[in-house]
Design a protein around this motif. Structure first.
Motif, mmCIF file in Angstrom:
data_model
loop_
_atom_site.group_PDB
_atom_site.id
_atom_site.type_symbol
_atom_site.label_atom_id
_atom_site.label_comp_id
_atom_site.label_asym_id
_atom_site.label_seq_id
_atom_site.Cartn_x
_atom_site.Cartn_y
_atom_site.Cartn_z
ATOM 1 N N PHE A 166 -49.791 88.385 4.814
ATOM 2 C CA PHE A 166 -50.295 89.735 4.587
ATOM 3 C C PHE A 166 -49.129 90.685 4.386
ATOM 4 N N PHE A 167 -49.194 91.462 3.325
ATOM 5 C CA PHE A 167 -48.233 92.515 3.050
ATOM 6 C C PHE A 167 -49.035 93.811 3.113
ATOM 7 N N VAL A 168 -48.794 94.607 4.149
ATOM 8 C CA VAL A 168 -49.625 95.777 4.378
ATOM 9 C C VAL A 168 -48.954 97.006 3.780
ATOM 10 N N ARG A 169 -49.502 97.467 2.672
ATOM 11 C CA ARG A 169 -49.123 98.717 2.018
ATOM 12 C C ARG A 169 -50.063 98.883 0.832
ATOM 13 N N GLU A 170 -50.001 99.993 0.179
ATOM 14 C CA GLU A 170 -50.853 100.226 -0.985
ATOM 15 C C GLU A 170 -50.389 99.310 -2.110
ATOM 16 N N VAL A 171 -51.285 98.484 -2.588
ATOM 17 C CA VAL A 171 -50.914 97.530 -3.637
ATOM 18 C C VAL A 171 -51.935 97.560 -4.774
ATOM 19 N N PRO A 172 -51.489 97.245 -5.996
ATOM 20 C CA PRO A 172 -52.437 97.175 -7.113
ATOM 21 C C PRO A 172 -53.310 95.929 -6.973
ATOM 22 N N TYR A 173 -54.596 96.089 -7.235
ATOM 23 C CA TYR A 173 -55.509 94.958 -7.079
ATOM 24 C C TYR A 173 -56.603 95.034 -8.131
ATOM 25 N N LYS A 174 -57.324 93.932 -8.242
ATOM 26 C CA LYS A 174 -58.530 93.908 -9.069
ATOM 27 C C LYS A 174 -59.607 93.208 -8.260
ATOM 28 N N ILE A 175 -60.847 93.443 -8.633
ATOM 29 C CA ILE A 175 -61.967 92.833 -7.916
ATOM 30 C C ILE A 175 -62.362 91.558 -8.652
ATOM 31 N N VAL A 176 -62.329 90.435 -7.919
ATOM 32 C CA VAL A 176 -62.660 89.130 -8.465
ATOM 33 C C VAL A 176 -63.697 88.489 -7.558
ATOM 34 N N ASN B 82 -45.559 83.964 -17.252
ATOM 35 C CA ASN B 82 -44.599 84.001 -18.362
ATOM 36 C C ASN B 82 -45.255 83.647 -19.688
ATOM 37 N N LYS B 83 -46.371 82.914 -19.621
ATOM 38 C CA LYS B 83 -47.129 82.557 -20.825
ATOM 39 C C LYS B 83 -48.297 83.528 -21.061
ATOM 40 N N ASN B 84 -48.312 84.641 -20.304
ATOM 41 C CA ASN B 84 -49.385 85.642 -20.361
ATOM 42 C C ASN B 84 -50.744 85.056 -19.998
ATOM 43 N N ILE B 85 -50.755 84.120 -19.050
ATOM 44 C CA ILE B 85 -51.996 83.523 -18.548
ATOM 45 C C ILE B 85 -52.215 84.018 -17.122
ATOM 46 N N ASP B 86 -53.394 84.555 -16.851
ATOM 47 C CA ASP B 86 -53.735 85.011 -15.506
ATOM 48 C C ASP B 86 -53.821 83.792 -14.585
ATOM 49 N N PRO B 87 -53.035 83.754 -13.491
ATOM 50 C CA PRO B 87 -53.029 82.577 -12.622
ATOM 51 C C PRO B 87 -54.241 82.458 -11.686
ATOM 52 N N LEU B 88 -55.096 83.473 -11.641
ATOM 53 C CA LEU B 88 -56.250 83.407 -10.742
ATOM 54 C C LEU B 88 -57.197 82.291 -11.154
ATOM 55 N N ASP B 89 -57.658 81.533 -10.157
ATOM 56 C CA ASP B 89 -58.618 80.439 -10.362
ATOM 57 C C ASP B 89 -58.052 79.303 -11.210
ATOM 58 N N ARG B 90 -56.764 79.098 -11.163
ATOM 59 C CA ARG B 90 -56.136 78.039 -11.951
ATOM 60 C C ARG B 90 -55.858 76.822 -11.067
ATOM 61 N N GLU B 91 -56.167 75.657 -11.575
ATOM 62 C CA GLU B 91 -55.970 74.394 -10.860
ATOM 63 C C GLU B 91 -54.495 74.185 -10.482
ATOM 64 N N GLU B 92 -53.587 74.684 -11.316
ATOM 65 C CA GLU B 92 -52.161 74.480 -11.075
ATOM 66 C C GLU B 92 -51.698 75.032 -9.729
ATOM 67 N N LEU B 93 -52.410 76.013 -9.205
ATOM 68 C CA LEU B 93 -51.988 76.634 -7.952
ATOM 69 C C LEU B 93 -52.455 75.887 -6.708
ATOM 70 N N VAL B 94 -53.395 74.983 -6.875
ATOM 71 C CA VAL B 94 -53.914 74.250 -5.715
ATOM 72 C C VAL B 94 -53.689 72.748 -5.802
ATOM 73 N N ALA B 95 -53.341 72.238 -6.964
ATOM 74 C CA ALA B 95 -53.113 70.808 -7.131
ATOM 75 C C ALA B 95 -51.676 70.481 -6.734
ATOM 76 N N VAL B 96 -51.520 69.542 -5.817
ATOM 77 C CA VAL B 96 -50.189 69.146 -5.380
ATOM 78 C C VAL B 96 -49.497 68.404 -6.521
ATOM 79 N N PRO B 97 -48.301 68.843 -6.895
ATOM 80 C CA PRO B 97 -47.592 68.179 -7.997
ATOM 81 C C PRO B 97 -47.309 66.710 -7.678
ATOM 82 N N LYS B 98 -47.299 65.893 -8.728
ATOM 83 C CA LYS B 98 -47.034 64.457 -8.534
ATOM 84 C C LYS B 98 -45.570 64.156 -8.705
#
Length: 107
Positions: free
Chosen positions: A46-56, A91-107
């Motif tokens: 947790f980082f407690v301060r005013e931060v930019p967010y979106k509702i997902v 870096n590829k202008n792809i939103d990382p939210l809900d992406r498998e790459e963030l939860v799949a353990v690399p092989k």
């Protein structure tokens, strides 16, 4: 915070808790064991301060590029595959939210 505590997370002290910073940083962790006797540690920072967010899906989610900026200050992001995957996607202008790459353990 009450939901985090009610679901079994505990406060974890880190070396960053006493460093001067613009962010009020807190870490909570929970260890779970699956039926197959595999143990996982779940960490929420947790980082407690005013931060930019979106509702997902009804949740306030911190803008990924802002969140990664915080991690570069107080996290071993060079060793975290989820952080590295998110950086590559952004870096590829792809939103990382809900992406498998963030939860799949690399092989």
């Amino acid at each position: 915070m009450s939901i985090v505590l009610e679901t079994g997370f505990k406060k974890v002290w880190t070396r960053y808790d006493r460093l001067p910073s613009k962010e009020n940083f807190r870490r909570y962790e929970k260890i779970i064991t699956t039926k197959e006797n595999v143990t996982f540690r779940i960490t929420i920072d947790f980082f407690v301060r005013e931060v930019p967010y979106k509702i997902v899906k009804g949740w306030n989610v911190v803008e990924p590029s802002f969140l990664l900026g915080l991690y570069s200050n107080i996290h071993s992001s060079d060793k975290c595959w989820a952080v590295q995957s998110a950086i590559k996607l952004l870096n590829k202008n792809i939103d990382p939210l809900d992406r498998e790459e963030l939860v799949a353990v690399p092989k």
